[in-house]
Scaffold this motif. Structure first.
Motif, short mmCIF file in Angstrom:
data_model
loop_
_atom_site.label_atom_id
_atom_site.label_comp_id
_atom_site.label_asym_id
_atom_site.label_seq_id
_atom_site.Cartn_x
_atom_site.Cartn_y
_atom_site.Cartn_z
N ALA A 161 0.83 -1.21 0.00
CA ALA A 161 0.00 0.00 0.00
C ALA A 161 0.86 1.26 0.00
O ALA A 161 0.58 2.23 -0.71
CB ALA A 161 -0.93 -0.02 1.21
N ARG A 162 1.92 1.24 0.82
CA ARG A 162 2.84 2.39 0.87
C ARG A 162 3.47 2.64 -0.51
O ARG A 162 3.63 3.79 -0.93
CB ARG A 162 3.92 2.13 1.92
CG ARG A 162 4.94 3.26 2.06
CD ARG A 162 6.01 2.89 3.08
NE ARG A 162 6.70 1.65 2.73
CZ ARG A 162 7.55 1.01 3.52
NH1 ARG A 162 7.81 1.48 4.72
NH2 ARG A 162 8.13 -0.11 3.12
N ALA A 163 3.82 1.57 -1.19
CA ALA A 163 4.44 1.71 -2.52
C ALA A 163 3.47 2.28 -3.55
O ALA A 163 3.90 2.84 -4.55
CB ALA A 163 4.96 0.35 -2.98
N LEU A 164 2.17 2.13 -3.30
CA LEU A 164 1.17 2.54 -4.29
C LEU A 164 0.60 3.93 -4.06
O LEU A 164 -0.08 4.47 -4.94
CB LEU A 164 0.00 1.54 -4.28
CG LEU A 164 0.27 0.16 -4.86
CD1 LEU A 164 -0.91 -0.76 -4.58
CD2 LEU A 164 0.54 0.24 -6.36
N ILE A 165 0.86 4.54 -2.91
CA ILE A 165 0.09 5.74 -2.54
C ILE A 165 0.27 6.90 -3.51
O ILE A 165 -0.64 7.72 -3.69
CB ILE A 165 0.39 6.18 -1.09
CG1 ILE A 165 -0.63 7.23 -0.66
CG2 ILE A 165 1.84 6.66 -0.96
CD1 ILE A 165 -0.65 7.52 0.81
N LEU A 166 1.40 7.00 -4.16
CA LEU A 166 1.61 8.11 -5.10
C LEU A 166 1.32 7.72 -6.55
O LEU A 166 1.72 8.41 -7.48
CB LEU A 166 3.04 8.64 -4.97
CG LEU A 166 3.35 9.35 -3.64
CD1 LEU A 166 4.80 9.79 -3.58
CD2 LEU A 166 2.43 10.54 -3.42
#
Length: 231
Positions: A161-166
């Motif tokens: 999820a962190r990798a996808l936020i941007l």
């Protein structure tokens, strides 16, 4: 019949990378060339020490090649200043590692918000986006839990999820299920395949896991410092 145009997201041209001192130099990548098309799921396989992680770090602009070019949509990010490269990396590239690298003192929600806050997105907007993505990866009931309160699979889902936020153009994953048991790893495989299907995010995954590699549409082996296509 209408022709479907395949769009190259990354073009790697004749890159070389070595480590060590001049008299004890180890050549890792030896004129490696590779094209990654937008939306593609690509697995990189090979024996330990063949340069898989080195290649991934160069694709992620964490490390520089000694020579050759890495072009993102025709632009070489290594021609930018260090500050501009960092900004490019934060906007364009998402990273998933074998170990999740979550900050233990922060909740799942706060960990996922972090790249957005660094990018200057207002905290309220970052929080809403982080919550949305955590729900998408199946962690609706784990938003306020800290990493130590999560299972290994849940921690890796937070990292995804962190990798996808941007909304990156590409996800680079280095042994994303190497630290998980078979059943949990399989659920993360399912998640990655679903993300590619739904969001169209390009993926390059370094793995020793034959099952995960088999689920990618393309497999490249690193042999003697070069990329060899698996048929």
């Amino acid at each position: 019949m209408r022709r479907i145009q395949i769009e190259a997201l990354i073009e790697v041209k004749e890159i070389y990378k070595s480590y060590g001192l001049p008299d004890k130099k180890v050549d890792v990548l030896k004129g490696l060339s590779l094209t990654v098309n937008r939306g593609q799921k690509l697995a990189i396989v090979g024996a330990s020490g063949t340069g898989k992680s080195t290649l991934l770090h160069i694709l992620g602009t964490i490390d520089r090649p000694l020579s050759g070019e890495v072009l993102y949509e025709g632009v070489n990010p290594f021609n930018l200043s260090d500050t501009a490269i960092a900004g490019f990396r934060n906007r364009k590239i998402g990273f998933i590692f074998q170990f999740h690298h979550l900050l233990p003192e922060f909740s799942a929600l706060e960990n996922v918000m972090m790249p957005a806050i660094i990018a200057g997105i207002p905290p309220i907007e970052a929080e809403l986006k982080a919550e949305e993505i955590l729900i998408e990866v199946g962690l609706r009931d784990r938003l306020t839990h800290k990493p130590g309160q999560l299972s290994g699979g849940e921690q890796q889902r937070v990292a995804v999820a962190r990798a996808l936020i941007l909304n990156p153009d590409i996800l680079l994953a280095d042994e994303p299920t190497g630290n998980l048991d078979a059943k949990t790893g399989e659920s993360v495989h399912d998640l990655l395949v679903e993300i590619n299907k739904v969001k169209g995010v390009t993926m390059v995954i370094v793995t020793h896991n034959d099952k995960l590699a088999a689920r990618m549409e393309r497999v490249i082996a690193l042999i003697d410092g070069k990329a060899v296509e698996h048929k």
